[in-house]
Write an enzyme that holds these catalytic residues in place. Structure first.
Site, PDB file in Angstrom:
ATOM      1  N   LYS A  12       0.821  -1.216   0.000  1.00 29.22           N
ATOM      2  CA  LYS A  12       0.000   0.000   0.000  1.00 29.22           C
ATOM      3  C   LYS A  12       0.861   1.276   0.000  1.00 29.22           C
ATOM      4  CE  LYS A  12      -3.947  -2.159   2.354  1.00 29.22           C
ATOM      5  NZ  LYS A  12      -4.981  -1.957   3.397  1.00 29.22           N
ATOM      6  N   TYR A  52     -12.533  -2.283  -3.725  1.00 27.19           N
ATOM      7  CA  TYR A  52     -12.986  -2.529  -2.351  1.00 27.19           C
ATOM      8  C   TYR A  52     -14.512  -2.573  -2.238  1.00 27.19           C
ATOM      9  CZ  TYR A  52      -8.500  -2.127   0.214  1.00 27.19           C
ATOM     10  OH  TYR A  52      -7.254  -2.340   0.758  1.00 27.19           O
ATOM     11  N   PHE A  60     -15.898   2.929   7.038  1.00 25.73           N
ATOM     12  CA  PHE A  60     -14.550   3.358   6.651  1.00 25.73           C
ATOM     13  C   PHE A  60     -14.306   3.304   5.141  1.00 25.73           C
ATOM     14  CE2 PHE A  60     -14.426  -1.132   8.033  1.00 25.73           C
ATOM     15  CZ  PHE A  60     -13.898  -1.751   6.900  1.00 25.73           C
ATOM     16  N   ARG A  88      -1.959 -14.463   4.608  1.00 21.66           N
ATOM     17  CA  ARG A  88      -2.671 -13.766   5.694  1.00 21.66           C
ATOM     18  C   ARG A  88      -1.937 -13.944   7.027  1.00 21.66           C
ATOM     19  NH1 ARG A  88      -7.139 -11.317   4.311  1.00 21.66           N
ATOM     20  NH2 ARG A  88      -8.196 -11.409   6.304  1.00 21.66           N
ATOM     21  N   THR A  94      -5.274  -7.245  10.825  1.00 22.14           N
ATOM     22  CA  THR A  94      -5.551  -6.010  10.067  1.00 22.14           C
ATOM     23  C   THR A  94      -5.038  -4.775  10.790  1.00 22.14           C
ATOM     24  OG1 THR A  94      -7.569  -7.097   9.287  1.00 22.14           O
ATOM     25  CG2 THR A  94      -7.426  -4.723   8.946  1.00 22.14           C
ATOM     26  N   ARG A 105       2.639  -6.539   9.025  1.00 27.87           N
ATOM     27  CA  ARG A 105       1.928  -5.378   9.576  1.00 27.87           C
ATOM     28  C   ARG A 105       2.500  -4.958  10.930  1.00 27.87           C
ATOM     29  NH1 ARG A 105      -3.888  -7.596   7.535  1.00 27.87           N
ATOM     30  NH2 ARG A 105      -4.062  -6.346   5.640  1.00 27.87           N
ATOM     31  N   ASN A 115      -1.883   0.086   6.868  1.00 27.35           N
ATOM     32  CA  ASN A 115      -1.388  -1.196   7.383  1.00 27.35           C
ATOM     33  C   ASN A 115      -0.493  -1.925   6.375  1.00 27.35           C
ATOM     34  OD1 ASN A 115      -3.396  -2.002   5.650  1.00 27.35           O
ATOM     35  ND2 ASN A 115      -4.503  -3.276   7.111  1.00 27.35           N
ATOM     36  N   HIS A 118      -2.122  -5.530   1.654  1.00 25.43           N
ATOM     37  CA  HIS A 118      -3.433  -6.170   1.514  1.00 25.43           C
ATOM     38  C   HIS A 118      -3.202  -7.563   0.957  1.00 25.43           C
ATOM     39  CE1 HIS A 118      -7.574  -6.956   0.213  1.00 25.43           C
ATOM     40  NE2 HIS A 118      -7.011  -7.462  -0.879  1.00 25.43           N
ATOM     41  N   GLU A 129      -9.770 -10.502  -7.445  1.00 27.24           N
ATOM     42  CA  GLU A 129      -8.756  -9.447  -7.275  1.00 27.24           C
ATOM     43  C   GLU A 129      -7.619  -9.590  -8.292  1.00 27.24           C
ATOM     44  OE1 GLU A 129      -7.652  -9.440  -3.118  1.00 27.24           O
ATOM     45  OE2 GLU A 129      -9.632  -8.716  -2.509  1.00 27.24           O
TER      46      GLU A 129
HETATM   47  P1  CMP Z   1      -7.346  -4.661   3.806  1.00 30.40           P
HETATM   48  O1  CMP Z   1      -6.862  -6.030   4.101  1.00 30.40           O
HETATM   49  O2  CMP Z   1      -6.741  -3.954   2.652  1.00 30.40           O
HETATM   50  O3  CMP Z   1      -8.932  -4.717   3.579  1.00 30.40           O
HETATM   51  C1  CMP Z   1      -9.783  -3.632   3.858  1.00 30.40           C
HETATM   52  C2  CMP Z   1      -9.096  -2.537   4.604  1.00 30.40           C
HETATM   53  O4  CMP Z   1      -9.928  -1.656   5.295  1.00 30.40           O
HETATM   54  C3  CMP Z   1      -8.215  -3.119   5.695  1.00 30.40           C
HETATM   55  O5  CMP Z   1      -7.108  -3.763   5.111  1.00 30.40           O
HETATM   56  C4  CMP Z   1      -7.896  -1.877   6.516  1.00 30.40           C
HETATM   57  O6  CMP Z   1      -6.749  -1.185   6.051  1.00 30.40           O
HETATM   58  C5  CMP Z   1      -9.118  -0.976   6.265  1.00 30.40           C
HETATM   59  N1  CMP Z   1      -9.884  -0.700   7.471  1.00 30.40           N
HETATM   60  C6  CMP Z   1     -10.098   0.502   7.997  1.00 30.40           C
HETATM   61  N2  CMP Z   1     -10.863   0.435   9.097  1.00 30.40           N
HETATM   62  C7  CMP Z   1     -11.157  -0.865   9.277  1.00 30.40           C
HETATM   63  C8  CMP Z   1     -11.904  -1.590  10.261  1.00 30.40           C
HETATM   64  N3  CMP Z   1     -12.510  -0.983  11.280  1.00 30.40           N
HETATM   65  N4  CMP Z   1     -11.964  -2.935  10.141  1.00 30.40           N
HETATM   66  C9  CMP Z   1     -11.363  -3.579   9.096  1.00 30.40           C
HETATM   67  N5  CMP Z   1     -10.638  -2.937   8.139  1.00 30.40           N
HETATM   68  C10 CMP Z   1     -10.531  -1.598   8.236  1.00 30.40           C
END
Ligand code: CMP
Length: 136
Positions: A12, A52, A60, A88, A94, A105, A115, A118, A129
């Site tokens: 990212k 997304y 969010f 993962r 996350t 992360r 973070n 992805h 994806e």
């Molecule tokens: P990612 O794995 O890219 O998938 C969705 C993204 O939403 C996640 O990583 C986070 O960076 C972002 N995000 C922001 N707020 C939240 C939240 N409360 N819970 C989960 N993902 C979040």
């Protein structure tokens, strides 16, 4: 039985802007992932919204799409035995503050939004994806 899978990984904007992409790619390779394809690009916000889309009802969502389209990203197809789960585990939780020691992360993430990486969360989403970025 062997279960070689492909998964989509994104490095990212927060990580690319700190020049961590080379380091993160070598973590993947050292963990046995093959980088099958990769490209460096910047998304339009509308493209991030499409990527997304599964999160479109989340509070969010807008910030997430603003953020993913705010700078250069590196997208990769990673291949390995059980690649989806393995990636993962290697990424960690996350929220970087909750991520386990040694995960990407935990090492590099700054916040739940920034973070650093992805990774696809299921075989179905991995296919969607991968096609999003690499289908001609
Ligand atoms: P990612 O794995 O890219 O998938 C969705 C993204 O939403 C996640 O990583 C986070 O960076 C972002 N995000 C922001 N707020 C939240 C939240 N409360 N819970 C989960 N993902 C979040």
């Amino acid at each position: 039985m062997s279960n070689i899978e492909q998964t989509l990984s994104i490095i990212k904007p927060d990580a690319v802007e700190r020049n961590l992409d080379i380091e993160i790619k070598s973590i993947f390779q050292n963990q046995g992932f093959k980088i099958v394809k990769e490209k460096k690009l910047k998304l339009e916000k509308s493209e991030a919204e499409q990527f997304y889309k599964v999160h479109e009802t989340k509070p969010f969502y807008n910030d997430l799409c603003e953020y993913l389209s705010s700078g250069t990203i590196v997208v990769m197809i990673l291949e390995k035995e059980n690649a989806i789960k393995s990636n993962r585990n290697l990424m960690g939780a996350t929220d970087p503050h909750k991520a386990e020691e040694g995960t990407i992360r935990k090492l590099y993430g700054k916040s739940i939004d920034k973070n650093s990486v992805h990774g696809s969360d299921s075989p179905e989403n991995a296919k969607i994806e991968i096609d999003f970025f690499f289908k001609n």
